[in-house]
Design an enzyme around this catalytic site. Structure first.
Site, PDB file in Angstrom:
ATOM      1  CG  HIS A  10      -1.883   1.235   1.485  1.00 12.54           C
ATOM      2  ND1 HIS A  10      -3.121   1.276   0.487  1.00 12.54           N
ATOM      3  CD2 HIS A  10      -1.537   2.846   1.669  1.00 12.54           C
ATOM      4  CE1 HIS A  10      -3.205   2.263   0.670  1.00 12.54           C
ATOM      5  NE2 HIS A  10      -2.756   3.714   1.297  1.00 12.54           N
ATOM      6  NE  ARG A  16     -11.092  10.187   8.437  1.00 10.36           N
ATOM      7  CZ  ARG A  16      -9.990   8.609   7.722  1.00 10.36           C
ATOM      8  NH1 ARG A  16      -9.908   8.132   7.182  1.00 10.36           N
ATOM      9  NH2 ARG A  16      -8.339   9.588   7.593  1.00 10.36           N
TER      10      ARG A  16
HETATM   11  N1  URA Z   1      -6.311   6.679   2.256  1.00  7.09           N
HETATM   12  C1  URA Z   1      -6.827   5.350   2.705  1.00  7.09           C
HETATM   13  O1  URA Z   1      -7.333   5.152   2.367  1.00  7.09           O
HETATM   14  N2  URA Z   1      -7.960   6.002   3.563  1.00  7.09           N
HETATM   15  C2  URA Z   1      -6.800   6.858   4.350  1.00  7.09           C
HETATM   16  O2  URA Z   1      -7.655   7.057   5.786  1.00  7.09           O
HETATM   17  C3  URA Z   1      -6.237   7.663   4.428  1.00  7.09           C
HETATM   18  C4  URA Z   1      -5.632   7.458   2.841  1.00  7.09           C
END
Ligand code: URA
Length: 441
Positions: free
Chosen positions: A82, A168
């Site tokens: 990731h 968010r």
């Molecule tokens: N990438 C994500 O998948 N979630 C986050 O909160 C920030 C970056």
């Protein structure tokens, strides 16, 4: 559940139990909490934080809010990477087939870009016919058959994150370490991984601008990943300058294929991309016991990349995901697919001191290559290529980059803004190092 009491508890600095966090996530997924209350809760978490136990409980509850991929038992470890995102960051594309050829299974569930950082799925959408939305059963089938798949999250995977992330995004609560950790790891844990490598970027175009913040995020993710049974490591990498020499969706696919081509192994423009791809693969080889040291692992990964097998695996993956291979391979031979290409020239001779990834990312987004809102359409063909690297020597009128745009006026406007992205000095400049630290615990 009295959600108001839980909001107040967190607002006042209290600790929530694993049960309470599970109840919250169950209520989120069942749409039993109004957005205004959830927004208040997220803001309370933003200011008060979550301790390690709370973060673990939240992450696991989010993972379990939907389908978790189930794979048959197999000697090949399940691994993934990731990245926290950057400009020109196309590492996932060559890495997935490389890992498959190294004997791993790679269920690479990826995301879309927002703002200046590109998303793997947007890049893949530029491949004719390629499908990024696959049902869970097909994801498992392709991984078992070929060793790798790169696709999006199904509607039934981690639905809690979709809901929370969307809120968010509009309530100023994205940059909260426990919320980021839970969001990223809940999705990775839903892949049932054995090992995970995290590329946490720092710098002007990164989510975390300073190395110290990147380190804090990396340490939190590594600790939680390991606690949840996934052998997790993180590398901190520089995102002050773009990765590779192309940025923009199709241009990055093209560069990724070049990285997989053994004939380009000595190309200096690809050296940082290759270094990062090989480093991620090498860590995973060590993490899963397939190599004794990082040195051995690097050699193993490099030998595999140079064999050409990952390039063939890439085509197999594309075919399995519906791509029209002949059209794709023809598209690769084209110099450009955008209607207009403009060359940006160096105003003087000297050494490149600056190649500002943030400004470059903003220009590409405004050319149509990225999104300002979740619903913006993305133009696959626009972007920059042949971007010079910091430390490189140029003569006056040499090319600094090429701008690929939808029309002349956009190309000219982008070119004018990009002049500030590059710096040239008569003094020799050291090439900045890409890899900064490895976090193993
Ligand atoms: N990438 C994500 O998948 N979630 C986050 O909160 C920030 C970056």
């Amino acid at each position: 559940m009295n959600f108001l009491a839980l909001i107040e508890a967190k607002r006042d600095g209290g600790t929530l139990s694993a049960n309470q966090l599970r109840e919250i996530i169950a209520a989120v997924v069942a749409h039993r909490i109004a957005d205004y209350q959830l927004a208040a809760f997220l803001m309370a978490v933003f200011f008060r934080g979550l301790n390690a136990e709370e973060t673990t409980a939240l992450t696991l509850a989010m993972r379990d809010s939907g389908d978790v991929l189930k794979f048959p038992k197999d000697a090949r470890p399940l691994v993934d990477k990731h990245s926290t995102g950057g400009v020109g960051d196309k590492v996932s594309l060559p890495l997935a087939p490389l890992l498959a050829c190294l004997g791993f299974r790679v269920p690479m569930i990826s995301g879309r870009g927002l703002g200046i950082t590109g998303g793997t799925l947007d890049k893949l959408d530029s491949i004719p016919g390629f499908k990024t939305l696959l049902p869970a059963a097909r994801i498992v089938e392709i991984v078992q058959q070929l060793g790798c798949v790169i696709c999006g999250q199904t509607d039934r995977m981690v639905p809690a994150d979709k809901k929370l992330y969307a809120l968010r995004d509009v309530t100023g609560t994205v940059p909260s370490i426990p919320l980021i950790v839970a969001s990223i790891l809940s999705k990775k844990l839903a892949e049932s991984l054995d090992a995970l490598i995290l590329d946490v970027k720092f710098g002007s175009a990164a989510f975390m601008q300073t190395k110290a913040d990147a380190r804090r995020l990396a340490k939190a993710m590594v600790a939680l990943g390991r606690k949840c049974g996934v052998n997790t490591r993180a590398i901190l990498t520089d995102m002050n300058t773009p990765l590779g020499h192309s940025a923009g969706n199709w241009l990055e696919v093209k560069e990724s294929v070049a990285c997989l081509d053994p004939a380009t192994s000595g190309d200096p423009g690809l050296s940082d991309l290759r270094e990062l791809v090989l480093t991620c693969a090498a860590h995973l080889l060590v993490q899963t016991g397939k190599a004794k040291s990082l040195n051995d692992a690097c050699q193993q990964a490099e030998g595999c990349l140079n064999s050409g097998a990952p390039r063939k695996k890439w085509d197999e993956m594309l075919a399995a995901q519906g791509a029209e291979l002949d059209t794709f391979n023809h598209k690769l031979t084209l110099d450009h697919t955008a209607p207009v290409v403009l060359e940006l020239k160096a105003p003087s001779s000297g050494f490149i001191t600056k190649c500002d990834a943030r400004l470059i990312g903003e220009v590409i987004r405004d050319l149509g290559g990225g999104r300002l809102t979740k619903d913006s359409a993305v133009n696959p063909d626009v972007g920059l290529d042949r971007i010079v690297k910091v430390g490189e020597r140029v003569r006056s009128r040499d090319m600094l980059c090429r701008v690929h745009a939808a029309d002349c006026s956009q190309a000219k406007a982008a070119g004018a803004r990009l002049e500030a992205a590059f710096g040239i000095s008569s003094q020799r400049v050291k090439k900045p190092s890409l890899l900064s630290e490895t976090i193993t615990h």
